[in-house]
Design a protein around this motif. Structure first.
Motif, mmCIF file in Angstrom:
data_model
loop_
_atom_site.group_PDB
_atom_site.id
_atom_site.type_symbol
_atom_site.label_atom_id
_atom_site.label_comp_id
_atom_site.label_asym_id
_atom_site.label_seq_id
_atom_site.Cartn_x
_atom_site.Cartn_y
_atom_site.Cartn_z
ATOM 1 N N VAL A 643 0.856 -1.186 0.000
ATOM 2 C CA VAL A 643 0.000 0.000 0.000
ATOM 3 C C VAL A 643 0.889 1.232 0.000
ATOM 4 N N LEU A 644 0.846 2.013 -1.089
ATOM 5 C CA LEU A 644 1.627 3.247 -1.161
ATOM 6 C C LEU A 644 0.881 4.336 -0.410
ATOM 7 N N THR A 645 1.136 4.386 0.899
ATOM 8 C CA THR A 645 0.412 5.325 1.756
ATOM 9 C C THR A 645 1.153 6.628 1.959
ATOM 10 N N GLY A 646 2.466 6.700 1.598
ATOM 11 C CA GLY A 646 3.260 7.777 2.145
ATOM 12 C C GLY A 646 3.367 7.518 3.644
ATOM 13 N N PRO A 647 3.557 8.555 4.468
ATOM 14 C CA PRO A 647 3.446 8.341 5.913
ATOM 15 C C PRO A 647 2.052 7.804 6.234
ATOM 16 N N PRO A 648 1.934 6.656 6.867
ATOM 17 C CA PRO A 648 0.613 6.041 7.044
ATOM 18 C C PRO A 648 -0.395 6.944 7.731
ATOM 19 N N SER A 649 0.079 7.821 8.623
ATOM 20 C CA SER A 649 -0.855 8.689 9.342
ATOM 21 C C SER A 649 -1.515 9.697 8.421
ATOM 22 N N SER A 650 -0.963 9.925 7.229
ATOM 23 C CA SER A 650 -1.556 10.909 6.320
ATOM 24 C C SER A 650 -2.721 10.332 5.537
ATOM 25 N N ARG A 651 -2.824 9.013 5.420
ATOM 26 C CA ARG A 651 -3.902 8.376 4.665
ATOM 27 C C ARG A 651 -4.558 7.283 5.512
ATOM 28 N N PRO A 652 -5.180 7.653 6.619
ATOM 29 C CA PRO A 652 -5.754 6.630 7.505
ATOM 30 C C PRO A 652 -6.869 5.826 6.848
ATOM 31 N N ALA A 653 -7.644 6.444 5.929
ATOM 32 C CA ALA A 653 -8.734 5.708 5.287
ATOM 33 C C ALA A 653 -8.199 4.562 4.443
ATOM 34 N N LEU A 654 -7.135 4.834 3.694
ATOM 35 C CA LEU A 654 -6.534 3.787 2.869
ATOM 36 C C LEU A 654 -5.976 2.671 3.753
ATOM 37 N N VAL A 655 -5.333 3.056 4.859
ATOM 38 C CA VAL A 655 -4.783 2.061 5.784
ATOM 39 C C VAL A 655 -5.897 1.230 6.401
ATOM 40 N N ASP A 656 -6.982 1.879 6.826
ATOM 41 C CA ASP A 656 -8.066 1.160 7.504
ATOM 42 C C ASP A 656 -8.766 0.182 6.574
ATOM 43 N N LEU A 657 -9.005 0.584 5.323
ATOM 44 C CA LEU A 657 -9.703 -0.306 4.394
ATOM 45 C C LEU A 657 -8.861 -1.541 4.086
ATOM 46 N N ILE A 658 -7.586 -1.344 3.808
ATOM 47 C CA ILE A 658 -6.742 -2.494 3.473
ATOM 48 C C ILE A 658 -6.499 -3.357 4.707
ATOM 49 N N SER A 659 -6.482 -2.737 5.881
ATOM 50 C CA SER A 659 -6.349 -3.524 7.107
ATOM 51 C C SER A 659 -7.531 -4.458 7.292
ATOM 52 N N CYS A 660 -8.725 -4.006 6.899
ATOM 53 C CA CYS A 660 -9.906 -4.878 6.955
ATOM 54 C C CYS A 660 -9.734 -6.095 6.044
ATOM 55 N N LEU A 661 -9.055 -5.898 4.929
ATOM 56 C CA LEU A 661 -8.869 -7.002 3.984
ATOM 57 C C LEU A 661 -7.808 -7.988 4.462
ATOM 58 N N THR A 662 -6.748 -7.492 5.117
ATOM 59 C CA THR A 662 -5.580 -8.340 5.366
ATOM 60 C C THR A 662 -5.414 -8.774 6.814
ATOM 61 N N LYS A 663 -6.103 -8.167 7.772
ATOM 62 C CA LYS A 663 -5.868 -8.462 9.184
ATOM 63 C C LYS A 663 -6.114 -9.936 9.480
ATOM 64 N N ASP A 664 -5.124 -10.563 10.121
ATOM 65 C CA ASP A 664 -5.171 -11.992 10.467
ATOM 66 C C ASP A 664 -5.340 -12.876 9.233
ATOM 67 N N LEU A 665 -5.020 -12.358 8.053
ATOM 68 C CA LEU A 665 -5.224 -13.128 6.831
ATOM 69 C C LEU A 665 -3.984 -13.140 5.951
ATOM 70 N N SER A 666 -3.420 -11.962 5.711
ATOM 71 C CA SER A 666 -2.330 -11.902 4.738
ATOM 72 C C SER A 666 -1.421 -10.718 5.044
ATOM 73 N N LEU A 667 -0.479 -10.494 4.140
ATOM 74 C CA LEU A 667 0.563 -9.494 4.327
ATOM 75 C C LEU A 667 0.062 -8.107 3.944
#
Length: 1005
Positions: A643-667
């Motif tokens: 995920v090309l987030t830049g500093p992760p804190s700058s794009r929390p929505a992108l981080v949160d959505l992909i975290s829903c996809l990968t948490k406890d599942l994948s990289l």
């Protein structure tokens, strides 16, 4: 060959750092060299290491020889601490004002500048040295006193009578083997680095980590506090019995024990509060008393027995008595090997008394191994000697009556008959009051002066109580300072030059006083023994675990240990816990696991380099390497996201959505590309970004790179991220919403990243939200950054912004537009989202294109295919209107958007000049490009209209992303497709394109 003129040879010896002089003339202070020949090497620029006065500047160097100060964490009185120059200081131009992002500079300030304020504040006199003990006084004597106890005086003769001398020796040696193995493990751990305060807790926690170390530290401190009460009550009971023998009674037996116990523990508290020097003097006094009692016992065995002593079963050394007592003579319900072992083993504990005051030892790494092992050796010898001598001198049964002499006509078969005494009547009636099977005070009977044995009992009980009274606060103080548990930090404060935990002493006193008032500790004693055994088990396991991980940091200077022997010791300790008292063992393990669960849940922010960390690395490395032997299979496909987030804190929505996809599942890897300016490049530093991800509970890695161009940095991440088979296969980016106002080259580079990802067989996803993704919004910053045009953060502040993806989505819909077959990624991602609690109530709708005439048949075909995939999507709709022509207004807006990118077709210009311009500006769109891609352009325009009609109220729109062919579709035209397709939509839009390989299958193999 002609030798060179000596006058023309540069003598380099004049310019080398004077290490030999420093070592030769230095005095070693705390392990480091402190001499006149060694100058401060901590400075930068003009400060160099130890050069001669006539040194040439060409040979000046910041590179110093090894020194103690470079590795220690403490200051040495009388001089400034030296600091090793950083790699940046050695390697880079001094004119550089700030280090690169990879530079980890010393946290301490650079020393060496002249500072009058520091000179004024510098102490003129060294601080007073606290009391420190050597291995004999601090460890060996303390452990021996804690091991010797009431059981030695009152139970060892009885155990010898029950088990016989032979099995008693087996019991003693087996107990000593367990404590010896634990002593070896303790010695190995104690010599693997500098040991500080905290004793057993410090050793276990720094080896196994805070989870097990904290739980053991708490229960070990509590067990020592209750052990103070146990030993004090043992002393009080002995005093009470003596009072009763002389007719002295205060209230009654129980209350007398309470009164004497409280007075005794108060006196012991006063000795402890007076300081370690007074406490150590009291221990020396107790040790001398016990040694005198031993001498009295040995002398008593040699002195010929008087008739009174013979009537009580003592006949001095006799071979027949030794032979008779060598074999077992089991009696009563406890008459078994393990019954006797359970009674004796607590007398072998106490080997950690020296380690518990590790902070008060001169050299713990030497004192703990030497003192502990010597204490185990000498106490074992004393137990063996006493059991053998008492078994060779005293018969099992005697009446104590002077009239039971052997008559000439009596038929006597007992061993005492050979020495003129007949105890057969009391043996037959089981009324014998004396002999080692019946009389607990047999050692006092044998001794030359019985009051000395009573004094020995007093010394053993009081010394053990005093040792526990000192050990508990020392262990608890270290635990409190580590702040692993709430509400106990108040007890971590130290007072005086020794940093004595006075509050801990008072807490231990209160706990001990409470249990003394109970005055009945028979049920609590097994729990305490199990707590000590649990500590031994974990110490042995710590040594085994540290050895088995093969960590380079495990380098104990004590080499006489075996990891397998340590494991055996741990297993034996656990088995003994259940053999001694199974319910107490369950309680001990229950408390350990309860505290362990709390520590694991709270995750304290400590890093001690434990063997658990080393083991985690070993397991991860082994599992990752093991995947090399496993071939990829479509059934095990997981979307591993870069995920090309830049500093992760700058794009929390992108981080949160992909975290829903990968948490406890994948990289999931958050990537950041930083540009050359140092102010921006420092944003790639990973530490605070990882902290932000952890606080947001996002299970993701972070990877920052520095590159001259955005595309170059993205390529570095695409090709270098991951390890082995654990590497990304899907690239996710935020959508470039400002491409119309940004430079055309930036738009061209953005789409080039997509093409690079496709070339590397990545799937690609783009997330677009109406309100944008960037939450930093730093308009005052003018530093150049790749993040411009990507809505990426420029200030890098860790803002805990709340996003819509963190909330429950309710009964909305996830609309999936499966318009092109990309291998199934467009369907798989919504399915993974629907498994999450936040999205579970959302209904997934699948839209496909089709003909109006065969609409129903196509719908059934798609439903049947989805059913075979077992995705659980039942709502499918065929959209024939996706192939209709778009509205003219929409086409006009699309063409107007392209105006700034078109190649100016001036009829006066020749074809060659137009071609050259297009090569210089590859983002230009020609009329041929527009005509060639007209059908695709119209379809994206029409799809935008369809999305507005069908998915206005959706929680998320997932749509198959079109692919622009390289060489046939300019990058700016491709980006215009994506922009127009997803513009003016209220729900978030996720554009998805797989790599055209199956990620779904309906086969079972």
């Amino acid at each position: 060959m002609e030798s060179p003129d000596a006058r023309n040879v540069v003598q380099l010896d004049a310019f080398k750092p004077r290490l030999s002089l420093s070592v030769a003339n230095a005095k070693i202070t705390h392990g480091g060299f402190d001499g006149p020949g060694y100058d401060n090497c901590s400075g930068y620029g003009s400060r160099v290491a130890s050069l001669g006065s006539d040194a040439l500047s060409a040979y000046e160097t910041l590179d110093p020889p090894p020194h103690y100060d470079f590795y220690t964490k403490t200051e040495v009185f009388g001089r400034q601490r030296r600091f090793r120059p950083s790699l940046y200081q050695l390697h880079n131009d001094p004119k550089d004002s700030s280090p690169p992002i990879y530079e980890e500079t010393n946290a301490e300030p650079i020393r060496g500048e002249d500072s009058s304020e520091e000179d004024e504040e510098e102490q003129k006199e060294p601080p007073s040295e606290p009391t420190r003990f050597g291995w004999i006084h601090g460890v060996m004597i303390r452990c021996m006193l804690n091991i010797w106890g009431v059981i030695l005086y009152l139970r060892l003769p009885w155990i010898t009578a029950q088990a016989g001398i032979g099995l008693t020796w087996v019991i003693i040696l087996l107990s000593s083997c367990i404590t010896g193995i634990t002593g070896l493990s303790t010695s190995a751990i104690a010599t693997n680095g500098k040991v500080k305060k905290g004793g057993t807790y410090f050793l276990i926690s720094r080896s196994l980590g805070p989870e097990l170390g904290g739980s053991i530290g708490l229960i070990f401190a509590f067990a020592n506090a209750v052990a103070v009460a146990m030993h004090t009550v043992g002393f009080a009971e002995t005093v009470t019995e003596l009072m009763y023998e002389h007719g002295a009674v205060m209230v009654d037996r129980i209350n007398d024990i309470r009164i004497i116990g409280i007075i005794t523990v108060t006196c012991l508290l006063g000795i402890s509060l007076a300081g370690m020097s007074w406490e150590s003097k009291a221990q020396i006094l107790f040790f001398l008393v016990i040694m005198v009692s031993f001498a009295s016992f040995i002398v008593g065995t040699i002195i010929p027995a008087s008739p009174e002593k013979q009537a009580k079963g003592f006949f001095s050394y006799k071979a027949d008595i030794f032979a008779t007592n060598f074999v077992p003579g089991w009696r009563g319900p406890d008459g078994s090997f393990f019954g006797m072992f359970s009674i004796f083993f607590p007398s072998a504990t106490g080997i950690l008394a020296g380690a518990n005051i590790s902070g008060d030892l001169k050299n713990p790494a030497v004192a703990i191994p030497k003192g502990t092992l010597m204490a185990i050796f000498w106490t074992t010898i004393s137990y063996l000697i006493i059991s053998a001598t008492i078994g060779a001198c005293v018969v099992r049964d005697a009446s104590g009556l002077l009239n039971d002499t052997l008559l000439s006509n009596s038929n006597c078969g007992d061993i005492s008959c050979q020495y003129g005494w007949d105890f057969t009547e009391c043996i037959a009636n089981e009324t014998c009051l004396y002999g080692i099977s019946n009389y607990y005070q047999s050692i006092g009977l044998v001794s030359a002066f019985a009051p000395l044995i009573t004094a020995g009992i007093f010394g053993a009980t009081l010394s053990s109580a005093l040792a526990c009274l000192v050990s508990a606060p020392k262990v608890f103080e270290c635990l409190c300072k580590d702040k692993l548990y709430p509400f106990i930090g108040i007890f971590g404060k130290g007072y005086g030059k020794n940093e004595e935990p006075l509050r801990g002493y008072l807490l231990t006193y209160v706990i001990a006083a409470c249990f003394i008032l109970i005055a009945e500790l028979n049920t609590i004693a097994p729990i305490i023994s199990n707590f000590f055994l649990c500590s031994y088990a974990l110490i042995n396991f710590s040594c085994f675990h540290a050895s088995i991980t093969n960590s380079p940091g495990w380098r104990p200077s004590f080499k006489f240990y075996s990891k397998w022997l340590s494991l055996l010791g741990a297993v034996i300790c656990v088995v003994l816990m259940f053999l001694l008292t199974w319910w107490a063992a369950l309680i001990a393990f229950g408390v350990v696991f309860l505290l362990l669960g709390y520590t694991v849940y709270k995750k304290p922010e400590v890093n001690w380099g434990s063997s658990v960390q080393a083991s985690s690395y070993n397991r991860a490395l082994s599992q990752c390497a093991g995947l090399n032997h496993v071939e990829d299979h479509v059934k095990n496909y997981r979307p591993q996201c870069l995920v090309l987030t830049g500093p992760p804190s700058s794009r929390p929505a992108l981080v949160d959505l992909i975290s829903c996809l990968t948490k406890d599942l994948s990289l999931m890897i958050c990537g950041n590309v930083a540009g050359p300016p140092q102010s921006v490049a420092q944003e790639a530093s990973s530490e605070r970004h990882v902290t932000w991800l952890n606080k947001r509970k996002v299970r993701s890695f972070y990877r920052g790179v520095v590159a001259a161009e955005l595309r170059t940095g993205a390529n570095m991440l695409l090709q270098g991220a991951g390890l082995g088979r654990i590497k990304p296969n899907v690239l996710l980016m935020g959508f470039k919403t400002n491409f119309s106002s940004d430079t055309p080259q930036a738009a061209h580079d953005y789409i080039s990243i997509l093409h690079d990802a496709f070339d590397l067989r990545y799937g690609v996803c783009l997330l677009r939200m109406k309100e944008g993704l960037d939450v930093s919004q730093s308009p005052q910053s003018h530093a150049w950054s790749f993040n411009q045009g990507f809505d990426w953060a420029q200030n890098g502040e860790a803002v805990m912004a709340s996003t819509g993806f963190q909330k429950a989505q309710g009964k909305k819909t996830i609309d999936v537009y499966w318009l092109s077959d990309d291998g199934g990624l467009t369907l798989l991602l919504p399915y993974l989202l629907s498994r999450r609690k936040r999205w579970a109530r959302c209904k997934v709708r699948v839209f496909v294109g089709g003909d109006a005439d065969t609409r129903e048949e196509q719908k059934q075909e798609v439903i049947a295919l989805i059913k075979k995939f077992r995705l659980g999507f039942h709502d499918v709709e065929v959209l024939p209107d996706v192939y209709q022509s778009p509205q003219p207004e929409s086409v006009h807006r699309f063409e107007k958007m392209l105006d700034r990118f078109r190649l100016d077709t001036n009829p006066k210009q020749d074809c060659d000049s137009g071609s050259e311009r297009q090569q210089e500006e590859p983002w230009r769109i020609t009329e041929q490009d527009l005509e060639r891609n007209r059908a695709k352009s119209l379809r994206q325009i029409r799809l935008n209209e369809v999305l507005k009609d069908y998915s206005r109220e959706a929680a998320l729109i997932v749509i198959t992303m079109p692919v622009g062919m390289k060489g046939a579709c300019p990058n700016t035209l491709y980006l215009a497709w994506l922009d127009f397709l997803s513009r003016d939509l209220r729900p978030p839009v996720l554009l998805v394109r797989g790599n055209q390989e199956n990620v779904l299958t309906f086969y079972c193999q």
